[in-house]
Design a protein around this motif. Sequence first.
Motif, PDB file in Angstrom:
ATOM      1  N   LEU A  12      19.401  51.426  68.968  1.00  0.00           N
ATOM      2  CA  LEU A  12      20.782  51.484  69.448  1.00  0.00           C
ATOM      3  C   LEU A  12      21.146  50.242  70.251  1.00  0.00           C
ATOM      4  O   LEU A  12      22.281  49.748  70.171  1.00  0.00           O
ATOM      5  N   ILE A  13      20.208  49.734  71.025  1.00  0.00           N
ATOM      6  CA  ILE A  13      20.469  48.488  71.761  1.00  0.00           C
ATOM      7  C   ILE A  13      20.778  47.369  70.774  1.00  0.00           C
ATOM      8  O   ILE A  13      21.711  46.577  70.964  1.00  0.00           O
ATOM      9  N   TYR A  31      25.405  67.021  65.162  1.00  0.00           N
ATOM     10  CA  TYR A  31      24.941  65.655  64.947  1.00  0.00           C
ATOM     11  C   TYR A  31      25.364  64.755  66.096  1.00  0.00           C
ATOM     12  O   TYR A  31      26.468  64.888  66.630  1.00  0.00           O
ATOM     13  N   LEU A  32      24.479  63.847  66.454  1.00  0.00           N
ATOM     14  CA  LEU A  32      24.846  62.704  67.273  1.00  0.00           C
ATOM     15  C   LEU A  32      25.169  61.585  66.300  1.00  0.00           C
ATOM     16  O   LEU A  32      24.381  61.293  65.406  1.00  0.00           O
ATOM     17  N   ASP A  56      19.868  58.914  76.325  1.00  0.00           N
ATOM     18  CA  ASP A  56      18.499  58.578  75.923  1.00  0.00           C
ATOM     19  C   ASP A  56      18.500  57.743  74.651  1.00  0.00           C
ATOM     20  O   ASP A  56      17.704  56.797  74.513  1.00  0.00           O
ATOM     21  N   ALA A  57      19.391  58.082  73.719  1.00  0.00           N
ATOM     22  CA  ALA A  57      19.453  57.345  72.456  1.00  0.00           C
ATOM     23  C   ALA A  57      19.828  55.884  72.681  1.00  0.00           C
ATOM     24  O   ALA A  57      19.301  54.982  72.021  1.00  0.00           O
ATOM     25  N   VAL A  88      23.644  68.431  78.244  1.00  0.00           N
ATOM     26  CA  VAL A  88      22.546  68.244  77.288  1.00  0.00           C
ATOM     27  C   VAL A  88      22.915  67.177  76.260  1.00  0.00           C
ATOM     28  O   VAL A  88      22.121  66.281  75.949  1.00  0.00           O
ATOM     29  N   VAL A  89      24.135  67.265  75.734  1.00  0.00           N
ATOM     30  CA  VAL A  89      24.592  66.295  74.740  1.00  0.00           C
ATOM     31  C   VAL A  89      24.707  64.911  75.357  1.00  0.00           C
ATOM     32  O   VAL A  89      24.266  63.909  74.774  1.00  0.00           O
ATOM     33  N   LEU A  90      25.291  64.842  76.534  1.00  0.00           N
ATOM     34  CA  LEU A  90      25.445  63.544  77.200  1.00  0.00           C
ATOM     35  C   LEU A  90      24.094  62.899  77.470  1.00  0.00           C
ATOM     36  O   LEU A  90      23.933  61.677  77.346  1.00  0.00           O
TER      37      LEU A  90
END
Length: 299
Positions: free
Chosen positions: A233-234, A175-176, A226-227, A219-221
């Motif tokens: 998220l902003i 999960y992120l 991107d999120a 990949v996770v970073l």
Amino acid sequence: MSRRDNKYGYSSFTEEELKKYLKLLIVPAVVILLVLAIIFAERLAKSKNGGDVQVSADSPETTEVIEITIENGEGAEGQEGNPVAESGQTGDPADAEGENQAFAKDEVLEVNALIESYFTAKQSADVETIYRLFGRQDTEGMEELQNDYRYTARYTDGYENIVCYTRPGPVEGSYLAYVSYDLKFKNVETPAPGLFRVYIITNEEGALQMVDSSLQDQVVLQEFSDAEKTDELILLRTQVYAKLRQALETDPDLAGVYGVLQKNSSSGETQESKGESNVSIVTGGGAAQPEPAPETAAE
């Protein structure tokens, strides 16, 4: 009947001549009919067997080429496994879903329980639990980390209003997560809002585990990066930092204790209360070192 000129000025064929020419025309006519029958039969067989049916532009009844592909007895609208979107775009719907999937609020109860355990362990300076939640089995740096947490606990009463925003990560069972919370200080009425992100995986024992930010792969970073460019998220980050700024500006007691911790705490706890962007336990034997939040959080 004899051959004679007519009133139009040309000669007419006799009955014998007409019969002779008609016999000559019968053979090619039969051949043409047979060819058309064969073509029609082949096309009919293809359409029944799931082949391609194409009506050529040479046909006198059409003005353009029309091509129809039939698979498993279904047309384009009935095909399974690769539906066509209304926009006309094709492709794997799972890929599009992964790229645009929104974060769900408090949807994964196991993630919420993990984060609750993390905050409880920090407040009580339970570094053994902290290490376990990060999947660490060594003891290096535990004493220093425990001293840092104990120092911070002198000024804080714990974490409140914890909310976990999650979406599936790049690996199954991962999960992120973005976690918002309020950090309550002793003898201070106004809590300090905060926000941090954390990558969570399912370990070999089937339990959820936090991943140190220093161990996250590219990949996770990239997925986190991107999120954080998305509107949701902003907006979330902006709201948290705006609340923190307002709290510091309106409550001098909060600003005072906040400043003390910012100057004296080596654990990075004040950075977390500012709304850290990551969570990390230094693998080289040290304190928790969350990354600083944007300068808009507090001057």
